[in-house]
Design a protein around this motif. Structure first.
Motif, PDB file in Angstrom:
ATOM      1  N   LEU A   1       0.818  -1.213   0.000  1.00 36.32           N
ATOM      2  CA  LEU A   1       0.000   0.000   0.000  1.00 36.32           C
ATOM      3  C   LEU A   1       0.855   1.269   0.000  1.00 36.32           C
ATOM      4  O   LEU A   1       0.543   2.250  -0.677  1.00 36.32           O
ATOM      5  CB  LEU A   1      -0.904   0.037   1.234  1.00 36.32           C
ATOM      6  CG  LEU A   1      -2.289  -0.576   1.090  1.00 36.32           C
ATOM      7  CD1 LEU A   1      -3.037  -0.458   2.409  1.00 36.32           C
ATOM      8  CD2 LEU A   1      -3.081   0.136  -0.030  1.00 36.32           C
ATOM      9  N   GLU A   2       1.942   1.244   0.764  1.00 40.46           N
ATOM     10  CA  GLU A   2       2.822   2.413   0.779  1.00 40.46           C
ATOM     11  C   GLU A   2       3.326   2.702  -0.630  1.00 40.46           C
ATOM     12  O   GLU A   2       3.351   3.843  -1.064  1.00 40.46           O
ATOM     13  CB  GLU A   2       4.007   2.186   1.737  1.00 40.46           C
ATOM     14  CG  GLU A   2       3.639   2.251   3.214  1.00 40.46           C
ATOM     15  CD  GLU A   2       4.852   2.064   4.129  1.00 40.46           C
ATOM     16  OE1 GLU A   2       5.128   0.908   4.511  1.00 40.46           O
ATOM     17  OE2 GLU A   2       5.523   3.061   4.446  1.00 40.46           O
ATOM     18  N   TYR A   3       3.723   1.628  -1.338  1.00 40.72           N
ATOM     19  CA  TYR A   3       4.200   1.815  -2.715  1.00 40.72           C
ATOM     20  C   TYR A   3       3.088   2.311  -3.629  1.00 40.72           C
ATOM     21  O   TYR A   3       3.259   3.243  -4.407  1.00 40.72           O
ATOM     22  CB  TYR A   3       4.794   0.517  -3.281  1.00 40.72           C
ATOM     23  CG  TYR A   3       6.266   0.448  -3.047  1.00 40.72           C
ATOM     24  CD1 TYR A   3       7.151   1.212  -3.809  1.00 40.72           C
ATOM     25  CD2 TYR A   3       6.780  -0.347  -2.033  1.00 40.72           C
ATOM     26  CE1 TYR A   3       8.510   1.178  -3.570  1.00 40.72           C
ATOM     27  CE2 TYR A   3       8.138  -0.381  -1.779  1.00 40.72           C
ATOM     28  CZ  TYR A   3       8.999   0.390  -2.554  1.00 40.72           C
ATOM     29  OH  TYR A   3      10.337   0.360  -2.309  1.00 40.72           O
ATOM     30  N   LEU A   4       1.928   1.623  -3.519  1.00 41.64           N
ATOM     31  CA  LEU A   4       0.825   1.942  -4.432  1.00 41.64           C
ATOM     32  C   LEU A   4       0.342   3.375  -4.237  1.00 41.64           C
ATOM     33  O   LEU A   4      -0.168   4.002  -5.170  1.00 41.64           O
ATOM     34  CB  LEU A   4      -0.338   0.963  -4.226  1.00 41.64           C
ATOM     35  CG  LEU A   4      -0.076  -0.485  -4.679  1.00 41.64           C
ATOM     36  CD1 LEU A   4      -1.251  -1.382  -4.291  1.00 41.64           C
ATOM     37  CD2 LEU A   4       0.167  -0.550  -6.190  1.00 41.64           C
TER      38      LEU A   4
ATOM     39  N   GLY B   1       2.461   3.973   9.507  1.00 42.75           N
ATOM     40  CA  GLY B   1       1.484   3.496  10.502  1.00 42.75           C
ATOM     41  C   GLY B   1       0.066   3.427   9.941  1.00 42.75           C
ATOM     42  O   GLY B   1      -0.709   2.527  10.285  1.00 42.75           O
ATOM     43  N   GLU B   2      -0.267   4.380   9.084  1.00 45.43           N
ATOM     44  CA  GLU B   2      -1.596   4.355   8.462  1.00 45.43           C
ATOM     45  C   GLU B   2      -1.749   3.114   7.590  1.00 45.43           C
ATOM     46  O   GLU B   2      -2.806   2.463   7.572  1.00 45.43           O
ATOM     47  CB  GLU B   2      -1.815   5.622   7.632  1.00 45.43           C
ATOM     48  CG  GLU B   2      -1.900   6.890   8.501  1.00 45.43           C
ATOM     49  CD  GLU B   2      -1.808   8.193   7.687  1.00 45.43           C
ATOM     50  OE1 GLU B   2      -2.170   9.243   8.245  1.00 45.43           O
ATOM     51  OE2 GLU B   2      -1.361   8.152   6.516  1.00 45.43           O
ATOM     52  N   ALA B   3      -0.687   2.782   6.869  1.00 36.53           N
ATOM     53  CA  ALA B   3      -0.723   1.588   6.022  1.00 36.53           C
ATOM     54  C   ALA B   3      -0.756   0.331   6.883  1.00 36.53           C
ATOM     55  O   ALA B   3      -1.466  -0.638   6.566  1.00 36.53           O
ATOM     56  CB  ALA B   3       0.493   1.578   5.094  1.00 36.53           C
ATOM     57  N   VAL B   4      -0.011   0.349   7.978  1.00 34.28           N
ATOM     58  CA  VAL B   4       0.007  -0.819   8.867  1.00 34.28           C
ATOM     59  C   VAL B   4      -1.373  -1.030   9.496  1.00 34.28           C
ATOM     60  O   VAL B   4      -1.831  -2.167   9.656  1.00 34.28           O
ATOM     61  CB  VAL B   4       1.100  -0.671   9.950  1.00 34.28           C
ATOM     62  CG1 VAL B   4       0.972  -1.753  11.026  1.00 34.28           C
ATOM     63  CG2 VAL B   4       2.491  -0.719   9.319  1.00 34.28           C
ATOM     64  N   ALA B   5      -2.055   0.051   9.834  1.00 34.48           N
ATOM     65  CA  ALA B   5      -3.399  -0.072  10.411  1.00 34.48           C
ATOM     66  C   ALA B   5      -4.325  -0.788   9.427  1.00 34.48           C
ATOM     67  O   ALA B   5      -5.069  -1.709   9.800  1.00 34.48           O
ATOM     68  CB  ALA B   5      -3.942   1.304  10.777  1.00 34.48           C
TER      69      ALA B   5
END
Ligand SMILES: NC(=O)c1ccc[n+]([C@@H]2O[C@H](COP(=O)([O-])OP(=O)(O)OC[C@H]3O[C@@H](n4cnc5c(N)ncnc54)[C@H](O)[C@@H]3O)[C@@H](O)[C@H]2O)c1
Ligand SMILES: NC(=O)c1ccc[n+]([C@@H]2O[C@H](COP(=O)([O-])OP(=O)(O)OC[C@H]3O[C@@H](n4cnc5c(N)ncnc54)[C@H](O)[C@@H]3O)[C@@H](O)[C@H]2O)c1
Ligand SMILES: [Zn+2]
Ligand SMILES: [Zn+2]
Lengths: 387, 387
Positions: B276-279, B287-291
């Protein structure tokens, strides 16, 4: 007063490292299983690993078919370890550690071929190539599995069996680097046949060094075999390399592998050697500089009544018989100011407190924390006049 | 057959690491002795060490006098630790890990100021600055003593108390880096006051993560304090940071600090997060992506009958209450092809064998080696429709 909200947390742990140094001949011959057995032992069910091979161009003069030999060798293994499309051949020697473009081309290859933390980089070459490739392996993905195949005396008995890597940065030797043990090392004796005489000889300085500070019997053996060693007796060399590698590895494993402290007993003869390498713009080989450094520190040890005269004579004679020069004009240049500066730089390098390894006898080292410049100067003069 | 001339040599050793994470407030206040006591404890007779301080520019907005505070603080210590002439201030955030010029300016400073293996680099800032400066410290002279002063929630409870560093290379996140523990870490609570809401919140994802896989009591505590945490209660945050840092450090010390194996339990929720971070081109905070990744893997755990429904509900509720979104359109993009690709990349990254951490309950993690794409797809759809 500021109150600290929570108690401090301590983290203490030990990181285990393990690798084996193998001794073999003609490693890429189809009937030699030394290397393939290593990969078999690392095999993991259901996964195929990649391997990027980097070869020292200096080897190709005498082994023109090396690249295709490597390819054929790995053909049989490709169900669990697959070579990348290209085998990289790069010019060896110090230049490869100086040029950031070479570094970059290797990092790019790691990226392009998708070499990850479970893949391998296999470096075949002299100490310079091993230092460079080892550095790339250490910092790519926080560490790729490194296999070293050292091809010079120095790299087989010293640099290639140790835990350090590095490149030069803007002319500063080994400015960038790390401590990163390999996963395996393979010393192939036959590579040594094609070394030129200076490289053949130069690597022996580290063996004499480690004998002087740790192992009198080894010194006696080198003494008895000096002529054969000078005359390129390969079997004698194989004993020298094995014994030196063993002493070196024992020292690392039992001591302070990542050099957190400031004691560096393996640096006998090295403070002056480092300065000489710089002063000669690296036209002296490392081992040639170390031989001079050892002659100087042995002579100094004798003059401050640490080392008996007989031992000092034997040391200087052995170094000469192996073929080393024991003096270089740069030692005396500028009324020896440069040499004194080298001592000061070494002190700074150690964090303020000078520690120099001297000899009390053959095989008996002792640290001192002061050097008398007048005595040092007379030792230099002696080397100049007598050798 | 080729005879191997000499027996192989084995090298086996343990390298000891030790550091302390301190918790304090207003670290550079003249009456705060937390940091100065550390330097006093490191003092060595007869030697003065240098220290290069690197500060995250993002701190200066709210602490405009930080540079001069740091200078004054060190005035009293200068008989044994001396700041370099310049304190370096560099823009924080991911950009500093992308730009090779920033890296180079730091290496040049190490060179220019003669920072050696016995000197210090002190990094003050968010996780990005700490990663960058930690990398420079790790590879300069094969390792300079690194002191970290993390200033974000993420860096105080996770990245800054761990052992990794890294920079990006040609857009590849953390492509270059190493494992290199600091010599000390100082978490100053007051720095967290000036974080923007996204950074304040984002760092809490790692605390929820470590609670979910290791510590149910901690999860219950976060649940009871979710509102206060969302509303920026600094004392509650200090407990969260301390507890998360402790769990994190215990995990490192008792596990596999340098990640030689391929099990990575701390990576719960991270496989989808990385993708998601990449996309999103890193417009999502880590942290937002990890959530989102944790929501997805919790929902998946529920759907394959690992995780009880009640636990799944509590997890999703807590994440929402803290303020996280639990879905991002990129999860579904291209009929979820990108997400599936992320799974495959993760498998490759692990060396061929997929290992994903799922939940059996709150505080109970369990690894699986297969993911059912249909179930995964339905979990994504559920997140999209319901949250
Ligand atoms: N990492 C360490 O602990 C450590 C210790 C000591 C020295 N070093 C480094 O090692 C380097 C010196 O290594 P070196 O002495 O092995 O020399 P080298 O790697 O510079 O090689 C010297 C020359 O020999 C060629 N060569 C290599 N193998 C050959 C072979 N079998 N036949 C013919 N030619 C061959 C190379 O192409 C090169 O031109 C220096 O950069 C030094 O800093 C590292
Ligand atoms: N090394 C590891 O183990 C590890 C683990 C997780 C994440 N990371 C890395 O950490 C980085 C993210 O770190 P982060 O979340 O701390 O964010 P960050 O370092 O990117 O900082 C975010 C922003 O906050 C600013 N900032 C920092 N402290 C501040 C303060 N006290 N007040 C106001 N503004 C402040 C920064 O200047 C920056 O603009 C990523 O690069 C990630 O890869 C590393
Ligand atoms: Zn040497
Ligand atoms: Zn994370």
């Amino acid at each position: 007063m500021i109150e600290d909200s929570f108690p401090p947390l301590n983290s203490t742990f030990l990181v285990p490292f393990r690798y084996t140094v193998h001794f073999t001949k003609d490693i890429f011959s189809p009937t030699n299983h030394c290397l393939s057995e290593f990969f078999v032992s690392e095999k993991k069910e259901g996964s195929t690993k990649k391997a990027l091979v980097v070869i020292d161009q200096g080897l190709l003069v005498h082994n023109p078919d090396l690249v295709s030999k490597v390819r054929s060798y790995f053909k049989g293994l490709d169900s669990f370890v697959q070579l990348t499309e290209d085998i990289m051949v790069i010019p060896g020697g110090e230049d490869c550690k100086n040029d950031p473009k070479v570094w970059e081309s290797l990092v790019d290859a790691v990226d392009r071929y998708g070499i990850d933390r479970h893949s391998y980089i296999i470096a075949v070459g002299g100490g310079a190539i091993l230092d460079l490739v080892g550095y790339v392996a250490a910092i790519s993905h926080r560490g790729i599995r490194l296999v070293r195949i050292p091809t010079t005396v120095l790299s087989q008995n010293d640099s290639g069996v140790g835990v350090k890597n590095g490149i030069n940065y803007q002319g500063k030797k080994n400015f960038l680097g790390s401590f990163a043990p390999p996963v395996a090392v393979f010393n192939d004796l036959l590579f040594l046949e094609s070394l030129d005489d200076r490289d053949w000889r130069s690597g022996m300085a580290e063996a004499i060094k480690v004998a002087l500070i740790k192992d009198k019997d080894f010194f006696l053996w080198i003494e008895s075999n000096a002529e054969a060693l000078r005359n390129r007796d390969l079997e004698k060399m194989s004993y020298l390399v094995h014994t030196c590698a063993k002493l070196h590895m024992d020292h690392i494993a039992k001591g302070d592998p990542f050099e957190f402290g400031s004691s560096r007993p393996l640096d006998f003869g090295h403070w002056a050697a480092h300065k000489l390498e710089y002063l000669t713009n690296f036209s002296l080989r490392h081992g040639e500089a170390v031989a001079i450094g050892m002659a100087l520190d042995s002579e100094y040890s004798f003059r401050i009544q640490f080392l008996p005269e007989g031992d000092r004579n034997r040391i200087l004679s052995l170094l000469k018989e192996i073929g080393f020069s024991l003096y270089h004009p740069k030692l005396s240049e500028g009324e020896k100011k440069n040499l004194y500066l080298g001592l000061q730089e070494f002190r700074e390098h150690l964090g303020g407190k000078l520690t120099i390894m001297l000899l009390h006898g053959i095989g008996i080292a002792k640290e001192v924390h002061e050097i008398d410049l007048k005595t040092l100067s007379s030792a230099v003069d002696f080397l100049e006049e007598n050798l």
